[in-house]
Design an enzyme around this catalytic site. Structure first.
Site, PDB file in Angstrom:
ATOM      1  N   TYR A 270      36.552  14.685  86.100  1.00  0.00           N
ATOM      2  CA  TYR A 270      35.441  14.731  84.896  1.00  0.00           C
ATOM      3  C   TYR A 270      34.480  15.813  85.151  1.00  0.00           C
ATOM      4  O   TYR A 270      34.723  16.853  85.732  1.00  0.00           O
ATOM      5  CB  TYR A 270      34.644  13.458  84.705  1.00  0.00           C
ATOM      6  CG  TYR A 270      35.754  12.405  84.347  1.00  0.00           C
ATOM      7  CD1 TYR A 270      36.567  12.520  83.413  1.00  0.00           C
ATOM      8  CD2 TYR A 270      35.939  11.291  85.222  1.00  0.00           C
ATOM      9  CE1 TYR A 270      37.460  11.564  83.043  1.00  0.00           C
ATOM     10  CE2 TYR A 270      37.193  10.215  85.063  1.00  0.00           C
ATOM     11  CZ  TYR A 270      37.651  10.231  83.851  1.00  0.00           C
ATOM     12  OH  TYR A 270      38.455   9.434  83.456  1.00  0.00           O
TER      13      TYR A 270
ATOM     14  N   TYR B  56      49.032   9.272  72.331  1.00  0.00           N
ATOM     15  CA  TYR B  56      48.094   9.174  73.100  1.00  0.00           C
ATOM     16  C   TYR B  56      47.438   7.848  74.001  1.00  0.00           C
ATOM     17  O   TYR B  56      47.703   7.729  74.952  1.00  0.00           O
ATOM     18  CB  TYR B  56      46.957   9.882  72.800  1.00  0.00           C
ATOM     19  CG  TYR B  56      45.895  10.356  73.708  1.00  0.00           C
ATOM     20  CD1 TYR B  56      45.822  11.118  75.019  1.00  0.00           C
ATOM     21  CD2 TYR B  56      44.511   9.612  73.615  1.00  0.00           C
ATOM     22  CE1 TYR B  56      44.629  11.103  75.667  1.00  0.00           C
ATOM     23  CE2 TYR B  56      43.576   9.417  74.424  1.00  0.00           C
ATOM     24  CZ  TYR B  56      43.603  10.376  75.569  1.00  0.00           C
ATOM     25  OH  TYR B  56      42.448  10.518  76.423  1.00  0.00           O
TER      26      TYR B  56
ATOM     27  N   VAL C 216      39.423   6.326  83.964  1.00  0.00           N
ATOM     28  CA  VAL C 216      38.388   5.380  83.675  1.00  0.00           C
ATOM     29  C   VAL C 216      39.029   4.126  84.107  1.00  0.00           C
ATOM     30  O   VAL C 216      38.350   3.024  83.861  1.00  0.00           O
ATOM     31  CB  VAL C 216      37.966   5.394  82.290  1.00  0.00           C
ATOM     32  CG1 VAL C 216      37.190   6.550  82.015  1.00  0.00           C
ATOM     33  CG2 VAL C 216      39.090   4.874  81.153  1.00  0.00           C
TER      34      VAL C 216
ATOM     35  N   LYS D  18      47.319  11.860  81.846  1.00  0.00           N
ATOM     36  CA  LYS D  18      47.049  13.435  81.631  1.00  0.00           C
ATOM     37  C   LYS D  18      47.735  14.460  82.321  1.00  0.00           C
ATOM     38  O   LYS D  18      48.120  15.348  81.906  1.00  0.00           O
ATOM     39  CB  LYS D  18      45.553  13.620  81.343  1.00  0.00           C
ATOM     40  CG  LYS D  18      44.928  13.184  80.253  1.00  0.00           C
ATOM     41  CD  LYS D  18      43.497  12.845  80.151  1.00  0.00           C
ATOM     42  CE  LYS D  18      42.844  12.376  78.771  1.00  0.00           C
ATOM     43  NZ  LYS D  18      41.556  12.081  79.108  1.00  0.00           N
TER      44      LYS D  18
ATOM     45  N   SER E 153      43.441   8.498  82.261  1.00  0.00           N
ATOM     46  CA  SER E 153      43.682   9.676  82.365  1.00  0.00           C
ATOM     47  C   SER E 153      44.481  10.249  83.409  1.00  0.00           C
ATOM     48  O   SER E 153      44.630  11.378  83.399  1.00  0.00           O
ATOM     49  CB  SER E 153      42.060  10.232  82.350  1.00  0.00           C
ATOM     50  OG  SER E 153      41.524  10.399  80.983  1.00  0.00           O
TER      51      SER E 153
HETATM   52  N1  GLU Z   1      42.312   6.563  77.051  1.00  0.00           N
HETATM   53  C1  GLU Z   1      41.024   7.106  77.395  1.00  0.00           C
HETATM   54  C2  GLU Z   1      40.249   7.814  76.528  1.00  0.00           C
HETATM   55  O1  GLU Z   1      40.764   8.518  75.745  1.00  0.00           O
HETATM   56  C3  GLU Z   1      41.132   7.858  78.834  1.00  0.00           C
HETATM   57  C4  GLU Z   1      39.710   8.222  79.397  1.00  0.00           C
HETATM   58  C5  GLU Z   1      39.990   8.355  80.724  1.00  0.00           C
HETATM   59  O2  GLU Z   1      40.451   7.943  81.701  1.00  0.00           O
HETATM   60  O3  GLU Z   1      39.330   9.410  81.123  1.00  0.00           O
HETATM   61  O4  GLU Z   1      38.958   7.780  76.423  1.00  0.00           O
END
Ligand code: GLU
Length: 306
Positions: free
Chosen positions: A242, A190, A260, A68, A65
């Site tokens: 989060y 993604y 994560v 992102k 993430s």
């Molecule tokens: N690729 C992971 C998902 O979509 C990223 C989640 C994360 O790092 O928060 O679940």
């Protein structure tokens, strides 16, 4: 005053030892569950070019993430404020992969850092770039000044095979008209974007433009204007870790984005960018030792945004 960041990092490296192995490595992406929770690395990149490292700061890890943030910066730099028509700017108060709020809020995700919001950002990029994941990769290479940065195909495929929940989120948003490209293409892109790997040293450098009001410090290239850079920092503080962003701000006091894979990128605006990696996660999904390390970092240096 110039700080002895090396001493600070070495102190933190010894302080975190009892915590290593206490967190839980993310298991829902099968390939990630193979990483040892004992790893720990941390790096600081100062805006004047000084760099400091400790532990496994030279070991590549899965950004997940944290990417992102890069996708959002890229989309924001191209589309400007139009992106807020399709994604909000409030903490969600729900798990990052929740579907619940989407129904009530008619397919508009609360923010770009939960999975629904990140999928909308991928969709925005997919309408602009033939291969949005490649656009994010190239952007990551540019901001880290490192052409060797790449996807981890094994991790991407591992996540793609198990991406049922993200696909459900994407279909749900498509039904509300908030996803314009085919769901499969958005999910493929993604998953590849999330699989980008970097070291802490690379990640700290990659984040430095955000600590430098949107401009890459070593080249002077403006990625984002002052106002968009401020907005991204604000979103990191309120939504970047989060459903624990409030507690993270309380403990650490820096804008940050976690993943994560156990990585966290934190910003000390006007001064430095800090990356930490330890794959053992706490129950909120943030790196357990990584959060503690950043808490100690702001305490030992007496530096935070507050
Ligand atoms: N690729 C992971 C998902 O979509 C990223 C989640 C994360 O790092 O928060 O679940």
């Amino acid at each position: 005053m110039s700080l002895d960041y090396q001493h600070v990092l070495d102190t933190i490296q010894s302080e975190v030892q009892p915590l290593l192995g206490q967190g839980k490595v993310a298991g829902y992406i099968p390939e990630l569950s193979k990483i040892s929770p004992e790893r720990f690395g941390m790096a600081v990149y100062c805006l004047d070019g000084r760099a400091y490292m400790t532990g496994d700061a030279d070991v590549k890890f899965s950004l997940q993430s944290v990417t992102k943030l890069f996708a959002l910066a890229l989309a924001f730099s191209r589309e400007g404020d139009d992106i807020w028509k399709r994604v909000g700017r409030e903490p969600s108060g729900n798990p990052f992969n929740s579907l619940v709020q989407l129904e009530v809020e008619r397919g508009k995700p609360r923010n770009p850092f939960i999975n629904a919001g990140a999928l909308v950002i991928t969709d925005i990029l997919a309408s602009r770039f033939v291969q949005p994941d490649l656009a994010v990769l190239q952007f990551a290479r540019q901001i880290a000044d490192e052409q060797g940065i790449d996807f981890d195909q094994t991790v991407a495929e591992s996540e793609r095979k198990t991406a049922n929940r993200n696909s459900a989120i994407a279909y749900f948003m498509k039904d509300f008209g908030n996803l314009h490209n085919p769901v499969d293409a958005v999910i493929d892109s993604y998953c590849r974007q999330c699989s980008i790997t970097m070291t802490c040293a690379e990640l700290a450098k990659a984040g430095s433009f955000l600590a430098n009001h949107g401009t890459i410090p070593w080249s002077g290239t403006q990625i984002l204007g002052l106002s968009p850079a401020k907005r991204l920092n604000a979103l990191m503080l309120t939504c970047g870790t989060y459903d624990a962003a409030g507690d993270f701000a309380f403990r650490v006091g820096l804008p940050a984005k976690s993943g994560v894979g156990g990585g966290i990128l934190a910003l000390l605006p006007g001064e430095a960018s800090v990356a930490v990696w330890s794959p053992g996660l706490d129950p909120t999904g943030n790196s357990l030792a990584g959060t503690y390390a950043l808490e100690r970092f702001t305490t030992l240096t007496a530096r935070s945004i507050f």
